[in-house]
Design an enzyme around this catalytic site. Structure first.
Site, PDB file in Angstrom:
ATOM      1  N   ARG A 251       0.934  -1.550  -0.012  1.00 54.47           N
ATOM      2  CA  ARG A 251      -0.151  -0.114   0.052  1.00 54.47           C
ATOM      3  C   ARG A 251       0.625   1.244   0.173  1.00 54.47           C
ATOM      4  NH1 ARG A 251      -1.869  -3.812   4.348  1.00 54.47           N
ATOM      5  NH2 ARG A 251      -3.470  -4.399   3.453  1.00 54.47           N
ATOM      6  N   ARG A 351      -1.712  -2.678  -6.639  1.00 54.34           N
ATOM      7  CA  ARG A 351      -2.450  -3.393  -6.166  1.00 54.34           C
ATOM      8  C   ARG A 351      -3.072  -3.979  -6.786  1.00 54.34           C
ATOM      9  NH1 ARG A 351      -1.527  -5.019  -0.094  1.00 54.34           N
ATOM     10  NH2 ARG A 351      -3.823  -5.406   0.455  1.00 54.34           N
ATOM     11  N   HIS A 374      -3.937  -9.777   3.663  1.00 52.11           N
ATOM     12  CA  HIS A 374      -5.573  -9.111   4.365  1.00 52.11           C
ATOM     13  C   HIS A 374      -5.519 -10.375   5.598  1.00 52.11           C
ATOM     14  CE1 HIS A 374      -7.017  -8.182  -0.086  1.00 52.11           C
ATOM     15  NE2 HIS A 374      -6.670  -7.026  -0.038  1.00 52.11           N
ATOM     16  N   TYR A 383     -11.868 -10.291  -5.510  1.00 51.10           N
ATOM     17  CA  TYR A 383     -11.444 -10.377  -6.421  1.00 51.10           C
ATOM     18  C   TYR A 383     -12.059 -12.186  -7.350  1.00 51.10           C
ATOM     19  CZ  TYR A 383      -7.786  -7.479  -5.544  1.00 51.10           C
ATOM     20  OH  TYR A 383      -7.598  -5.910  -4.715  1.00 51.10           O
TER      21      TYR A 383
END
Length: 405
Positions: A251, A351, A374, A383
């Site tokens: 990130r 990302r 995550h 996704y």
């Protein structure tokens, strides 16, 4: 020449300039700052304001009334405020005493900050934005009057959200409502409100197609990286930053938080300071190692700051937030002629692109979640809406899940 005339601030110009020299500002920049400080001094002489009576607000007001000069990146009113703050720092002027209402608001926000740190464990960046929205709400509801949170009602919360959405540039996502809910939950937790007003804040509408992750094709990613690397001014720095995001899925706040001591060259590992104060060690590939070493050898200036990626302009410090990555990415997309699927271009584009490429290669959602680090599988479920082409939905609309963080 008007600069040859004496002003009431001439005695303090040297110390003002030295404060910038100590921070490694260039001589040309310091000269421009001295010129603007003397310009402020002439305005003070005309208005009959002594240096001892100057406050940041008065300096700002004086600067904004001045006639505009040649186009420059330096904002006169900002420099004027800094000069007034300098006079306070060296004891020439006195700080403006806070009113009783300001003291009460500052105390409430300070207690709220302690709660966010100790009870919620939020990152400094999230705490900054959360406090900012709480302060904006208090200003909207009470103005300069004494705050009384026991008088807050549901209409106050809804009215503030409507005020935010009615602006010239309304918020594009759920950030504002999320921060506002956190503030009302805190007030209810400490017993300041009889009911939990967080429950009455409306949810930010978001179309299902907007939840599909924004991403670029593998060729598009390589084109962006090549464009950034070719920048003659700061290509090495920008390339290393984007490469970390494109290859490791970092990130933007994680990239700008990397410290020199976080790079273990011997072990080939990088310490990543993730969300929720979690730390992970990720491998440094040969490609990443070459990009980082090139930046450190050829572009990074000498500075006491231990952050890896620092500004090229003095005082060569760490970036305040991840907006620098958004700006770099936006310029690279324009240079390569690529148009993103949404008007907003955020750093998560890289990302999302990494995750989409993994899904297209046959990786499971658990594997994607491990790569992106995550904490919740719900974040990875976005996704699942992508098929191998990365564009079409492969199932019925999923239940509402949180956006990838």
């Amino acid at each position: 020449m008007t600069d040859d005339l004496k002003t009431c601030v001439d005695l303090y110009l040297d110390s003002f300039a030295q404060s910038f020299a100590a921070a490694n500002y260039k001589a040309g920049t310091i000269k421009a700052y001295r010129h603007l400080a003397r310009k402020l001094g002439r305005l003070m002489d005309t208005a009959g304001i002594a240096p001892s009576a100057l406050t940041p607000d008065v300096a700002d007001r004086l600067a904004r009334t001045a006639a505009r000069g040649p186009a420059t990146k330096i904002r006169f009113h900002n420099l004027a405020r800094r000069f007034a703050e300098h006079l306070i720092d060296i004891g020439v002027a006195q700080p403006v005493p806070l009113t009783e209402a300001q003291v009460a608001r500052a105390a409430l926000l300070a207690e709220y900050e302690v709660y966010l740190v100790k009870q919620r464990g939020l990152s400094p960046r999230t705490i900054y934005h959360t406090l900012r929205f709480a302060d904006r709400f208090l200003d909207h509801r009470f103005g300069t009057a004494m705050i009384d949170v026991t008088r807050l009602r549901a209409a106050d919360a809804i009215g503030f959200v409507q005020h935010l959405l009615a602006g010239k540039h309304p918020y594009r996502d759920k950030t504002a409502t999320t921060h506002l809910r956190a503030f009302f939950q805190y007030l209810f937790w400490r017993g300041a409100t009889a009911t939990n007003l967080a429950l009455c804040i409306p949810k930010a509408a978001k179309r299902w197609d907007a939840r599909l992750p924004r991403h670029l094709s593998p060729d598009g990613i390589e084109a962006v990286l090549a464009s950034v690397r070719g920048n003659p001014r700061h290509g090495a720095r920008d390339y290393a930053m984007l490469l970390l995001m494109a290859r490791l899925g970092l990130r933007a706040p994680e990239v700008i938080a990397i410290q020199l001591d976080d790079i273990d060259w011997r072990a080939g590992e990088l310490l990543v300071r993730g969300k929720g104060k979690l730390h992970d060690r990720l491998p440094i590939t040969a490609e990443l190692g070459e990009a980082l070493s090139r930046y450190l050898r050829e572009e990074r200036v000498s500075t006491r700051c231990r952050t890896v990626f620092v500004t090229h302009r003095a005082p060569h410090r760490a970036f305040k937030d991840g907006q620098i990555v958004n700006a770099i990415l936006k310029d690279a997309l324009a240079a390569t002629g690529q148009k993103p699927v949404t008007p907003y271009v955020g750093s998560h584009l890289l990302r999302h692109s990494l995750a989409t490429r993994l899904v297209s290669a046959g990786a499971s959602l658990d594997e994607v979640g491990d790569v992106l680090r995550h904490r919740s599988r719900r974040s990875t479920m976005v996704y699942a809406r992508l098929d191998i082409d990365g564009l079409r939905s492969i199932a019925q609309p999923w239940p509402v899940v949180g956006d990838v963080q």
